[in-house]
Design a protein around this motif. Structure first.
Motif, PDB file in Angstrom:
ATOM      1  N   ILE A   1       0.843  -1.186   0.000  1.00 13.90           N
ATOM      2  CA  ILE A   1       0.000   0.000   0.000  1.00 13.90           C
ATOM      3  C   ILE A   1       0.889   1.251   0.000  1.00 13.90           C
ATOM      4  O   ILE A   1       2.075   1.170   0.300  1.00 13.90           O
ATOM      5  CB  ILE A   1      -0.918   0.053   1.240  1.00 13.90           C
ATOM      6  CG1 ILE A   1      -0.087   0.141   2.531  1.00 13.90           C
ATOM      7  CG2 ILE A   1      -1.874  -1.117   1.286  1.00 13.90           C
ATOM      8  CD1 ILE A   1      -0.806   0.803   3.663  1.00 13.90           C
ATOM      9  N   GLY A   2       0.285   2.398  -0.335  1.00 13.93           N
ATOM     10  CA  GLY A   2       1.023   3.670  -0.223  1.00 13.93           C
ATOM     11  C   GLY A   2       1.313   4.346  -1.546  1.00 13.93           C
ATOM     12  O   GLY A   2       1.598   5.529  -1.577  1.00 13.93           O
ATOM     13  N   GLY A   3       1.264   3.580  -2.649  1.00 22.14           N
ATOM     14  CA  GLY A   3       1.492   4.175  -3.967  1.00 22.14           C
ATOM     15  C   GLY A   3       2.819   4.894  -4.043  1.00 22.14           C
ATOM     16  O   GLY A   3       3.869   4.315  -3.761  1.00 22.14           O
ATOM     17  N   ARG A   4       2.751   6.192  -4.376  1.00 26.64           N
ATOM     18  CA  ARG A   4       3.973   6.976  -4.553  1.00 26.64           C
ATOM     19  C   ARG A   4       4.662   7.316  -3.231  1.00 26.64           C
ATOM     20  O   ARG A   4       5.751   7.879  -3.233  1.00 26.64           O
ATOM     21  CB  ARG A   4       3.659   8.242  -5.354  1.00 26.64           C
ATOM     22  CG  ARG A   4       3.671   7.983  -6.859  1.00 26.64           C
ATOM     23  CD  ARG A   4       3.193   9.176  -7.612  1.00 26.64           C
ATOM     24  NE  ARG A   4       1.755   9.258  -7.667  1.00 26.64           N
ATOM     25  CZ  ARG A   4       1.069  10.366  -7.767  1.00 26.64           C
ATOM     26  NH1 ARG A   4       1.702  11.516  -7.774  1.00 26.64           N
ATOM     27  NH2 ARG A   4      -0.245  10.336  -7.857  1.00 26.64           N
ATOM     28  N   VAL A   5       4.049   7.008  -2.128  1.00 25.08           N
ATOM     29  CA  VAL A   5       4.733   7.153  -0.838  1.00 25.08           C
ATOM     30  C   VAL A   5       5.262   5.764  -0.488  1.00 25.08           C
ATOM     31  O   VAL A   5       4.497   4.833  -0.219  1.00 25.08           O
ATOM     32  CB  VAL A   5       3.785   7.649   0.264  1.00 25.08           C
ATOM     33  CG1 VAL A   5       4.565   7.871   1.549  1.00 25.08           C
ATOM     34  CG2 VAL A   5       3.109   8.936  -0.170  1.00 25.08           C
ATOM     35  N   HIS A   6       6.584   5.632  -0.553  1.00 21.67           N
ATOM     36  CA  HIS A   6       7.173   4.292  -0.498  1.00 21.67           C
ATOM     37  C   HIS A   6       8.541   4.360   0.182  1.00 21.67           C
ATOM     38  O   HIS A   6       9.372   5.183  -0.183  1.00 21.67           O
ATOM     39  CB  HIS A   6       7.322   3.803  -1.952  1.00 21.67           C
ATOM     40  CG  HIS A   6       7.857   2.421  -2.095  1.00 21.67           C
ATOM     41  ND1 HIS A   6       8.203   1.899  -3.325  1.00 21.67           N
ATOM     42  CD2 HIS A   6       8.106   1.444  -1.195  1.00 21.67           C
ATOM     43  CE1 HIS A   6       8.651   0.665  -3.153  1.00 21.67           C
ATOM     44  NE2 HIS A   6       8.591   0.376  -1.882  1.00 21.67           N
TER      45      HIS A   6
ATOM     46  N   ASN B   1      -2.012  -7.001  -5.362  1.00 19.82           N
ATOM     47  CA  ASN B   1      -1.769  -7.733  -6.623  1.00 19.82           C
ATOM     48  C   ASN B   1      -3.032  -7.855  -7.473  1.00 19.82           C
ATOM     49  O   ASN B   1      -3.264  -8.881  -8.112  1.00 19.82           O
ATOM     50  CB  ASN B   1      -1.193  -9.134  -6.329  1.00 19.82           C
ATOM     51  CG  ASN B   1       0.046  -9.045  -5.461  1.00 19.82           C
ATOM     52  OD1 ASN B   1       0.980  -8.315  -5.793  1.00 19.82           O
ATOM     53  ND2 ASN B   1       0.046  -9.742  -4.326  1.00 19.82           N
ATOM     54  N   SER B   2      -3.857  -6.809  -7.450  1.00 13.86           N
ATOM     55  CA  SER B   2      -5.086  -6.800  -8.261  1.00 13.86           C
ATOM     56  C   SER B   2      -4.974  -5.685  -9.291  1.00 13.86           C
ATOM     57  O   SER B   2      -5.187  -4.520  -8.967  1.00 13.86           O
ATOM     58  CB  SER B   2      -6.314  -6.531  -7.383  1.00 13.86           C
ATOM     59  OG  SER B   2      -6.426  -7.498  -6.390  1.00 13.86           O
ATOM     60  N   ASP B   3      -4.606  -6.065 -10.501  1.00 14.54           N
ATOM     61  CA  ASP B   3      -4.369  -5.092 -11.571  1.00 14.54           C
ATOM     62  C   ASP B   3      -5.684  -4.812 -12.310  1.00 14.54           C
ATOM     63  O   ASP B   3      -6.204  -5.681 -13.006  1.00 14.54           O
ATOM     64  CB  ASP B   3      -3.303  -5.674 -12.512  1.00 14.54           C
ATOM     65  CG  ASP B   3      -2.882  -4.693 -13.579  1.00 14.54           C
ATOM     66  OD1 ASP B   3      -3.446  -3.583 -13.636  1.00 14.54           O
ATOM     67  OD2 ASP B   3      -1.975  -5.042 -14.365  1.00 14.54           O
ATOM     68  N   VAL B   4      -6.196  -3.589 -12.133  1.00 15.18           N
ATOM     69  CA  VAL B   4      -7.455  -3.222 -12.797  1.00 15.18           C
ATOM     70  C   VAL B   4      -7.128  -2.708 -14.203  1.00 15.18           C
ATOM     71  O   VAL B   4      -6.269  -1.836 -14.364  1.00 15.18           O
ATOM     72  CB  VAL B   4      -8.179  -2.131 -11.974  1.00 15.18           C
ATOM     73  CG1 VAL B   4      -9.388  -1.602 -12.727  1.00 15.18           C
ATOM     74  CG2 VAL B   4      -8.582  -2.685 -10.617  1.00 15.18           C
TER      75      VAL B   4
HETATM   76  C1  LIG Z   1       9.653  11.033  -5.641  1.00 14.23           C
HETATM   77  C2  LIG Z   1       8.435  11.759  -5.173  1.00 14.23           C
HETATM   78  C3  LIG Z   1       8.572  12.941  -4.477  1.00 14.23           C
HETATM   79  C4  LIG Z   1       7.447  13.607  -3.997  1.00 14.23           C
HETATM   80  N1  LIG Z   1       7.605  14.691  -3.214  1.00 14.23           N
HETATM   81  C5  LIG Z   1       6.541  15.166  -2.546  1.00 14.23           C
HETATM   82  C6  LIG Z   1       6.706  16.112  -1.500  1.00 14.23           C
HETATM   83  O1  LIG Z   1       7.836  16.446  -1.126  1.00 14.23           O
HETATM   84  N2  LIG Z   1       5.595  16.601  -0.872  1.00 14.23           N
HETATM   85  C7  LIG Z   1       4.336  16.208  -1.260  1.00 14.23           C
HETATM   86  O2  LIG Z   1       3.364  16.705  -0.671  1.00 14.23           O
HETATM   87  N3  LIG Z   1       4.151  15.303  -2.230  1.00 14.23           N
HETATM   88  C8  LIG Z   1       5.213  14.756  -2.860  1.00 14.23           C
HETATM   89  N4  LIG Z   1       5.046  13.771  -3.789  1.00 14.23           N
HETATM   90  C9  LIG Z   1       3.679  13.461  -4.250  1.00 14.23           C
HETATM   91  C10 LIG Z   1       2.884  12.539  -3.340  1.00 14.23           C
HETATM   92  O3  LIG Z   1       3.619  11.389  -3.032  1.00 14.23           O
HETATM   93  C11 LIG Z   1       1.612  12.187  -4.122  1.00 14.23           C
HETATM   94  O4  LIG Z   1       0.907  13.397  -4.342  1.00 14.23           O
HETATM   95  C12 LIG Z   1       0.664  11.212  -3.431  1.00 14.23           C
HETATM   96  O5  LIG Z   1       1.337  10.122  -2.888  1.00 14.23           O
HETATM   97  C13 LIG Z   1      -0.367  10.745  -4.462  1.00 14.23           C
HETATM   98  O6  LIG Z   1      -1.274   9.829  -3.885  1.00 14.23           O
HETATM   99  P1  LIG Z   1      -2.428   9.225  -4.790  1.00 14.23           P
HETATM  100  O7  LIG Z   1      -3.188   8.281  -3.979  1.00 14.23           O
HETATM  101  O8  LIG Z   1      -3.176  10.332  -5.443  1.00 14.23           O
HETATM  102  O9  LIG Z   1      -1.690   8.466  -5.987  1.00 14.23           O
HETATM  103  P2  LIG Z   1      -0.736   7.188  -5.950  1.00 14.23           P
HETATM  104  O10 LIG Z   1       0.154   7.230  -4.789  1.00 14.23           O
HETATM  105  O11 LIG Z   1      -0.093   7.129  -7.302  1.00 14.23           O
HETATM  106  O12 LIG Z   1      -1.733   5.957  -5.747  1.00 14.23           O
HETATM  107  C14 LIG Z   1      -2.290   5.226  -6.796  1.00 14.23           C
HETATM  108  C15 LIG Z   1      -2.285   3.741  -6.404  1.00 14.23           C
HETATM  109  O13 LIG Z   1      -2.941   3.004  -7.421  1.00 14.23           O
HETATM  110  C16 LIG Z   1      -2.184   1.842  -7.724  1.00 14.23           C
HETATM  111  N5  LIG Z   1      -2.472   1.447  -9.116  1.00 14.23           N
HETATM  112  C17 LIG Z   1      -1.944   1.971 -10.248  1.00 14.23           C
HETATM  113  N6  LIG Z   1      -2.447   1.346 -11.325  1.00 14.23           N
HETATM  114  C18 LIG Z   1      -3.323   0.425 -10.860  1.00 14.23           C
HETATM  115  C19 LIG Z   1      -4.159  -0.524 -11.496  1.00 14.23           C
HETATM  116  N7  LIG Z   1      -4.194  -0.652 -12.818  1.00 14.23           N
HETATM  117  N8  LIG Z   1      -4.936  -1.317 -10.722  1.00 14.23           N
HETATM  118  C20 LIG Z   1      -4.924  -1.191  -9.348  1.00 14.23           C
HETATM  119  N9  LIG Z   1      -4.136  -0.291  -8.703  1.00 14.23           N
HETATM  120  C21 LIG Z   1      -3.356   0.491  -9.449  1.00 14.23           C
HETATM  121  C22 LIG Z   1      -0.746   2.278  -7.509  1.00 14.23           C
HETATM  122  O14 LIG Z   1       0.097   1.147  -7.318  1.00 14.23           O
HETATM  123  C23 LIG Z   1      -0.877   3.164  -6.288  1.00 14.23           C
HETATM  124  O15 LIG Z   1      -0.772   2.398  -5.103  1.00 14.23           O
HETATM  125  C24 LIG Z   1       6.140  13.094  -4.298  1.00 14.23           C
HETATM  126  C25 LIG Z   1       6.008  11.916  -5.020  1.00 14.23           C
HETATM  127  C26 LIG Z   1       7.146  11.237  -5.425  1.00 14.23           C
HETATM  128  C27 LIG Z   1       6.980   9.914  -6.118  1.00 14.23           C
END
Ligand SMILES: Cc1cc2nc3c(=O)[nH]c(=O)nc-3n(C[C@H](O)[C@H](O)[C@H](O)COP(=O)(O)OP(=O)(O)OC[C@H]3O[C@@H](n4cnc5c(N)ncnc54)[C@H](O)[C@@H]3O)c2cc1C
Length: 407
Positions: A40-45, A222-225
């Motif tokens: 979990i966490g997406g771009r927060v990792h 592990n559920s790819d939509v």
């Molecule tokens: C390197 C980096 C630096 C950053 N710096 C900052 C910062 O300093 N300060 C700040 O505020 N923000 C920062 N951010 C941005 C912040 O991390 C994001 O705005 C936030 O995490 C986005 O959350 P989200 O849920 O919108 O998207 P995401 O985190 O992208 O979540 C989407 C989720 O969907 C999943 N997914 C994708 N495709 C599918 C599919 N087909 N089927 C099922 N699931 C799928 C992904 O795996 C992911 O878990 C940074 C991001 C990165 C990567």
């Protein structure tokens, strides 16, 4: 239909999906979250090397983020904070700049005129004061222009723009030309002026982990939509499932013309040997195009065995050579008297931040609602950041709760 009978799917277990689930749960609904990856966490990792946290791409939580203040328990995150300033290495000399009103250690640097002229310093203080009292809604109602044009209009010198604003905000926006909207600049500047840049003691991953720990909803990893259509979620495995409500957090329902444009970064971590004082500052290197920032992670989070760990964040959108581990090391060697002991990791994150022309503070209802059964959320619908992910996750959930209460 009662809360218990409503079948809600969330696509993506990033921060926005988790906050949407949390907000729906508070109103009595449960959801099923489908996540493509195995975490979990997406771009927060965060990855853990010998139990020490290395964030996959340097990022910080700005503690003044309004949504983060509502949603997160800061004490439980055990936040470690940077000092409100930066160290700049230029033409072989090191300068420190920072807000002397927030940290007394910056009074001496306030007199250093090598980076900022007297007029730049006065304008910096005036800007901080103006933005502290400017409301967030006024910031996002203002006309959007490039940050570079905005700074020039404010009368900052070209030298200060090149030596401070470009490397500092370039590292935040992940682009060095400062074409990012002035709305985003004002918002981030306000957040820096009114709070701290922080990292949880066990890495940024603690943020989604904390939100997820409150959930009863089922998270299916592990559920790819692959598609969402007519109340149905289609999976890579060729399965499909029906839901009353579907929340898309990944933009899978966007029209081709609206597809997200991304900005990327590459982040290197090294164990190093260097004779220096701990200073909790981000170091900027304006003479080296492509390196966003350098910082000693162990200044904030000491290593249990006393190791010093250096993080180098590079801009993936410039010359690819600058992102190469060996070349980056050579650049850093030209700045510090430093010995590289061990290359710990290099993380390439090509899709780090959405590139948005004129961002709003949060997504509009038109962005959030596609039809009676399909909704959308995610940071890419507004001012791409952790705050936007949380605001939009909360907002889509509240919209659904309101729509369901009317039915
Ligand atoms: C390197 C980096 C630096 C950053 N710096 C900052 C910062 O300093 N300060 C700040 O505020 N923000 C920062 N951010 C941005 C912040 O991390 C994001 O705005 C936030 O995490 C986005 O959350 P989200 O849920 O919108 O998207 P995401 O985190 O992208 O979540 C989407 C989720 O969907 C999943 N997914 C994708 N495709 C599918 C599919 N087909 N089927 C099922 N699931 C799928 C992904 O795996 C992911 O878990 C940074 C991001 C990165 C990567």
């Amino acid at each position: 239909m009662t809360q218990n009978e409503t079948n809600i799917a969330i696509i993506g277990a990033g921060v926005s999906g988790l906050v949407a689930a949390q907000t729906l749960e508070k109103a009595g609904y449960t959801t099923t979250i489908f996540e493509k990856s195995n975490r979990i966490g997406g771009r927060v990792h965060t990855e853990y090397i010998d139990d020490y946290p290395l964030d996959v791409g340097f990022q910080v939580l700005l503690t003044a983020y309004p949504a983060a203040q509502r949603i997160l328990d800061y004490d439980a995150l055990e936040l470690r904070t940077f000092l409100p300033g930066a160290q700049i290495i230029s033409s072989g000399k090191t300068h420190t700049i920072g807000d002397p009103l927030r940290h007394s250690g910056f009074w001496s640097s306030a007199l250093d005129s090598n980076i900022a002229s007297f007029s730049d310093k006065i304008k910096t203080l005036q800007l901080a004061r103006a933005l502290k009292s400017k409301s967030i809604s006024d910031i996002f109602a203002a006309q959007s222009q490039s940050t570079l044009d905005y700074l020039k209009e404010k009368g900052f010198s070209q030298k200060y723009i090149n030596q401070f604003f470009k490397p500092f905000f370039g590292g935040i926006f992940l682009e060095n030309e400062l074409h990012t909207s002035s709305r985003m600049f004002e918002f981030i500047y306000k957040m820096f002026a009114t709070g701290d840049a922080a990292i949880p003691k066990n890495g940024m991953q603690m943020i989604p982990n904390q939100i997820a720990s409150t959930l009863k909803s089922k998270i299916q990893l592990n559920s790819d939509v692959v598609n969402v259509k007519n109340s149905q979620v289609f999976f890579e495995s060729s399965e499909s499932k029906n839901f009353d409500i579907i929340i898309d957090t990944i933009g899978i329902t966007l029209d081709q013309k609206d597809k997200i444009k991304w900005k990327g970064t590459v982040n290197h971590y090294y164990e190093v040997d260097i004779d220096r004082k701990v200073n909790q500052l981000i170091t900027l290197t304006p003479d080296i195009d492509g390196i966003n920032s350098i910082h000693f992670v162990t200044d904030l989070i000491p290593h249990p065995t006393g190791k010093q760990i250096l993080s180098i964040s590079t801009n993936a959108n410039t010359d690819t050579q600058r992102t190469d581990n060996e070349i980056v090391k050579r650049y850093v060697n030209s700045l510090f008297d430093i010995r590289f002991i061990n290359h710990l990791a290099s993380y390439a994150v090509p899709q780090a931040l959405p590139d948005i022309q004129s961002p709003n503070y949060s997504a509009t209802i038109d962005n959030l609602k596609i039809n009676e059964s399909t909704y959308r959320t995610g940071d890419y619908l507004s001012a791409g950041s952790l705050n936007a992910a949380m605001e939009n996750g909360e907002k889509v959930a509240k919209l659904i709760i309101s729509d369901l209460s009317i039915v």
